[in-house]
Design a protein around this motif. Structure first.
Motif, PDB file in Angstrom:
ATOM      1  N   ALA A  60       0.840  -1.203   0.000  1.00 29.97           N
ATOM      2  CA  ALA A  60       0.000   0.000   0.000  1.00 29.97           C
ATOM      3  C   ALA A  60       0.876   1.254   0.000  1.00 29.97           C
ATOM      4  O   ALA A  60       0.562   2.224  -0.692  1.00 29.97           O
ATOM      5  N   VAL A  61       1.982   1.231   0.750  1.00 33.99           N
ATOM      6  CA  VAL A  61       2.923   2.355   0.742  1.00 33.99           C
ATOM      7  C   VAL A  61       3.524   2.510  -0.655  1.00 33.99           C
ATOM      8  O   VAL A  61       3.616   3.624  -1.191  1.00 33.99           O
ATOM      9  N   HIS A  63       2.197   1.601  -3.457  1.00 35.07           N
ATOM     10  CA  HIS A  63       1.115   2.120  -4.309  1.00 35.07           C
ATOM     11  C   HIS A  63       0.963   3.631  -4.147  1.00 35.07           C
ATOM     12  O   HIS A  63       0.858   4.362  -5.140  1.00 35.07           O
ATOM     13  N   VAL A  64       0.961   4.098  -2.917  1.00 35.85           N
ATOM     14  CA  VAL A  64       0.794   5.530  -2.663  1.00 35.85           C
ATOM     15  C   VAL A  64       1.982   6.324  -3.190  1.00 35.85           C
ATOM     16  O   VAL A  64       1.806   7.382  -3.795  1.00 35.85           O
ATOM     17  N   THR A  65       3.209   5.792  -2.999  1.00 35.68           N
ATOM     18  CA  THR A  65       4.381   6.541  -3.472  1.00 35.68           C
ATOM     19  C   THR A  65       4.404   6.623  -4.992  1.00 35.68           C
ATOM     20  O   THR A  65       4.911   7.601  -5.540  1.00 35.68           O
ATOM     21  N   ASN A  67       1.987   7.248  -6.819  1.00 32.09           N
ATOM     22  CA  ASN A  67       1.131   8.365  -7.179  1.00 32.09           C
ATOM     23  C   ASN A  67       1.615   9.709  -6.644  1.00 32.09           C
ATOM     24  O   ASN A  67       1.189  10.748  -7.125  1.00 32.09           O
ATOM     25  N   LYS A  68       2.490   9.696  -5.617  1.00 30.82           N
ATOM     26  CA  LYS A  68       2.882  10.938  -4.956  1.00 30.82           C
ATOM     27  C   LYS A  68       4.365  11.262  -5.060  1.00 30.82           C
ATOM     28  O   LYS A  68       4.736  12.420  -5.120  1.00 30.82           O
ATOM     29  N   VAL A 114       2.419   9.877   3.325  1.00 28.82           N
ATOM     30  CA  VAL A 114       2.336   8.654   2.526  1.00 28.82           C
ATOM     31  C   VAL A 114       1.767   7.507   3.359  1.00 28.82           C
ATOM     32  O   VAL A 114       0.883   6.762   2.909  1.00 28.82           O
ATOM     33  N   ALA A 117      -1.958   7.825   3.982  1.00 28.12           N
ATOM     34  CA  ALA A 117      -2.695   7.425   2.780  1.00 28.12           C
ATOM     35  C   ALA A 117      -2.663   5.906   2.598  1.00 28.12           C
ATOM     36  O   ALA A 117      -3.669   5.300   2.197  1.00 28.12           O
ATOM     37  N   ALA A 118      -1.536   5.283   2.905  1.00 27.11           N
ATOM     38  CA  ALA A 118      -1.427   3.824   2.798  1.00 27.11           C
ATOM     39  C   ALA A 118      -2.358   3.142   3.791  1.00 27.11           C
ATOM     40  O   ALA A 118      -2.981   2.125   3.467  1.00 27.11           O
ATOM     41  N   THR A 121      -5.630   2.968   2.405  1.00 28.18           N
ATOM     42  CA  THR A 121      -5.688   2.143   1.198  1.00 28.18           C
ATOM     43  C   THR A 121      -5.579   0.649   1.489  1.00 28.18           C
ATOM     44  O   THR A 121      -6.228  -0.165   0.843  1.00 28.18           O
ATOM     45  N   CYS A 122      -4.749   0.279   2.453  1.00 25.54           N
ATOM     46  CA  CYS A 122      -4.421  -1.126   2.739  1.00 25.54           C
ATOM     47  C   CYS A 122      -5.662  -1.935   3.123  1.00 25.54           C
ATOM     48  O   CYS A 122      -6.391  -1.569   4.044  1.00 25.54           O
TER      49      CYS A 122
END
Length: 141
Positions: A60-61, A63-65, A67-68, A114, A117-118, A121-122
């Motif tokens: 999930a981290v 995935h977020v990174t 996008n960011k 981050v 957000a993870a 999302t997770c």
């Protein structure tokens, strides 16, 4: 809801038994930990949950990174999950989780953003939210 992935794992014999996935890739003996009066020498449900949560949260981290933050590589992220098992005061038991997340190459504020957000999302975080106390520590290198 469209299911992206599904799997089955069968447990036989409880905490002193075995687990096996439907594809046979996961096949492990289970043992009650020595700290709980068992023989030890094999994995247990809490270790399996910790492994799954750590891997899922790390993804999930990642995935977020994606996008960011462009400069974070998969190996720049390390997640350690600690799962505790405690009596719940009603004759049953409760789990607790501590996630230690280390991200190389980010400043502390960005890393914390981050990770927040993870956590949203997770799927593991979403599954346990409101049921299991999860604490998260974020560090940067």
């Amino acid at each position: 809801m469209n299911t992206l992935y599904s799997t089955k794992v069968t447990a036989v014999g409880g905490r002193s038994g075995r687990v096996r996935s439907e594809d046979g890739l996961l096949e492990l003996p289970l043992a009650l930990p020595t700290t709980m009066g068992g023989a030890g020498g094999a994995t247990n449900p809490e270790q399996l949950f910790a492994a799954g949560y750590a891997a899922c949260f790390e993804n999930a981290v990642i995935h977020v990174t994606r996008n960011k933050v462009a400069n974070v590589k998969d190996n720049d992220i390390v997640v350690v999950a600690e799962v505790g098992l405690s009596p719940n005061g009603s004759g049953g038991f409760a789990l607790s989780v501590a996630l230690d997340v280390a991200i190389t190459g980010l400043d502390q504020a960005t890393a914390e953003e981050v990770v927040r957000a993870a956590h949203a999302t997770c799927p593991y975080s979403n599954a346990v939210r409101g049921n299991i106390n999860v604490t998260i520590t974020v560090t940067t290198n």
